[in-house]
Design a protein around this motif. Structure first.
Motif, short mmCIF file in Angstrom:
data_model
loop_
_atom_site.label_atom_id
_atom_site.label_comp_id
_atom_site.label_asym_id
_atom_site.label_seq_id
_atom_site.Cartn_x
_atom_site.Cartn_y
_atom_site.Cartn_z
N LEU A 70 0.83 -1.21 0.00
CA LEU A 70 0.00 0.00 0.00
C LEU A 70 0.87 1.26 0.00
O LEU A 70 0.53 2.27 -0.63
CB LEU A 70 -0.93 0.02 1.21
N SER A 71 2.00 1.18 0.67
CA SER A 71 2.89 2.34 0.79
C SER A 71 3.54 2.73 -0.54
O SER A 71 4.12 3.81 -0.65
CB SER A 71 3.99 2.07 1.82
N TYR A 72 3.43 1.87 -1.53
CA TYR A 72 4.01 2.20 -2.83
C TYR A 72 3.15 3.18 -3.63
O TYR A 72 3.60 3.71 -4.65
CB TYR A 72 4.19 0.94 -3.68
N SER A 73 1.95 3.41 -3.19
CA SER A 73 1.06 4.33 -3.91
C SER A 73 1.68 5.72 -3.97
O SER A 73 2.31 6.19 -3.03
CB SER A 73 -0.30 4.41 -3.21
N GLY A 74 1.50 6.36 -5.11
CA GLY A 74 2.05 7.70 -5.32
C GLY A 74 2.30 7.89 -6.80
O GLY A 74 1.97 7.04 -7.62
N THR A 75 2.93 9.00 -7.12
CA THR A 75 3.30 9.27 -8.51
C THR A 75 4.80 9.12 -8.65
O THR A 75 5.56 9.69 -7.87
CB THR A 75 2.85 10.68 -8.93
N TYR A 76 5.21 8.35 -9.64
CA TYR A 76 6.62 8.07 -9.88
C TYR A 76 7.11 8.90 -11.05
O TYR A 76 6.47 8.94 -12.11
CB TYR A 76 6.83 6.57 -10.15
N PHE A 77 8.24 9.54 -10.84
CA PHE A 77 8.84 10.37 -11.89
C PHE A 77 10.24 9.85 -12.22
O PHE A 77 11.00 9.51 -11.31
CB PHE A 77 8.99 11.82 -11.44
N CYS A 78 10.55 9.86 -13.50
CA CYS A 78 11.95 9.67 -13.86
C CYS A 78 12.53 11.03 -14.21
O CYS A 78 11.85 11.90 -14.77
CB CYS A 78 12.11 8.70 -15.03
N GLY A 79 13.77 11.23 -13.85
CA GLY A 79 14.50 12.46 -14.17
C GLY A 79 15.72 12.08 -14.98
O GLY A 79 16.51 11.25 -14.53
N THR A 80 15.85 12.64 -16.15
CA THR A 80 16.96 12.26 -17.02
C THR A 80 18.01 13.36 -17.09
O THR A 80 17.70 14.55 -17.05
CB THR A 80 16.45 11.97 -18.44
N GLU A 81 19.23 12.92 -17.18
CA GLU A 81 20.38 13.82 -17.26
C GLU A 81 21.12 13.47 -18.54
O GLU A 81 21.44 12.29 -18.77
CB GLU A 81 21.27 13.63 -16.03
N TYR A 82 21.40 14.47 -19.39
CA TYR A 82 21.97 14.17 -20.70
C TYR A 82 23.48 14.34 -20.77
O TYR A 82 24.09 14.01 -21.75
CB TYR A 82 21.28 15.02 -21.77
N ASN A 83 24.06 14.88 -19.79
CA ASN A 83 25.51 14.96 -19.66
C ASN A 83 25.77 15.10 -18.17
O ASN A 83 24.84 15.14 -17.38
CB ASN A 83 26.06 16.16 -20.44
N ASN A 84 26.99 15.17 -17.81
CA ASN A 84 27.29 15.18 -16.37
C ASN A 84 27.19 16.60 -15.81
O ASN A 84 28.11 17.08 -15.17
CB ASN A 84 28.69 14.60 -16.14
N PHE A 85 26.07 17.26 -16.09
CA PHE A 85 25.90 18.65 -15.65
C PHE A 85 24.91 18.78 -14.50
O PHE A 85 24.60 19.89 -14.08
CB PHE A 85 25.43 19.53 -16.81
#
Lengths: 115, 110
Positions: free
Chosen positions: B80-95
């Motif tokens: 139940l605790s897994y409920s929520g909104t999941y986001f991925c964040g992408t990084e295109y270089n090491n900045f």
């Protein structure tokens, strides 16, 4: 106390007013960010700063400005607020020191409503 | 430059599994995964670096396919605790500059 603190948490204002959202952090991180969250659009980057003298525009900087007053403080301003700037705003910090993951630490958010 | 997440929403029963995907049209340096509960700030789950292995965190794990420029988040035996909104964040270089997907809303029911 939260490591990343945003003020105000909630604000209702009128079109044309100047608004400032403030962010302060006690984590000692150099990198600070302002994101905007709208339903269905996720988090979009407004501005980011990698140190006090370094400020950069993000994806959606038009209509916004920022000030990095110190390592610990990063403020977001809306010079003349408009209704489509109604959103939830998040400040975040990150650390790229040795051993750091680069993860973002978010504040609790500032909900802004522009009438 | 925002990555594309799928599905947009998932409804599960406790104990079921789910996979959330995050795709990019540009070469990725790293992918971060975050979970956000309603009315709260996003919380970091894990990071996958280019050339890195699959990561795990309790019953939540993720992979990074460099060739396909995508990452997948695996939630097994959901709670139940897994409920929520999941986001991925992408990084295109090491900045250390991230672009987030629009999120996947996960609802785990008893």
């Amino acid at each position: 106390d939260a490591d990343v603190t945003q003020t105000p948490r909630n604000r209702i204002t009128k079109t044309g007013k100047r608004i400032m959202l403030e962010c302060s952090q006690t984590k000692g991180h150099d990198r600070m960010y302002w994101y905007r969250q709208d339903p269905g659009l996720g988090l979009r980057l407004i501005y980011y700063s990698f140190d006090v003298k370094d400020i950069n525009k993000g994806e959606i900087s038009d209509g916004y400005s920022v000030s990095r007053q110190a390592q610990a403080k990063f403020s977001l301003s809306l010079e003349s607020a408009i209704p489509n700037q109604t959103a939830l705003y998040f400040c975040a910090t990150s650390d790229l020191g040795q051993g750091a993951t680069g993860e973002l630490f978010f504040g609790e958010g500032s909900r802004l409503t522009v009438l | 430059q925002q990555p594309v997440q799928s599905p947009q929403a998932v409804i599960l029963r406790e104990g079921e599994d789910a996979v959330i995907n995050c795709s990019s049209s540009k070469a990725l340096y790293s992918v971060h995964w975050y979970r956000q509960k309603h009315g709260e700030a996003p919380i970091f789950l894990m990071i996958l670096l280019k050339g890195g292995e699959q990561k795990g965190h309790d019953k939540i794990s993720a992979s990074f396919n460099e060739k396909k420029q995508q990452s997948s988040l695996y939630l097994t035996a959901s709670q139940l605790s897994y409920s929520g909104t999941y986001f991925c964040g992408t990084e295109y270089n090491n900045f250390n500059k991230f672009y987030f997907g629009s999120g996947t809303k996960l609802n785990v029911k008893p």
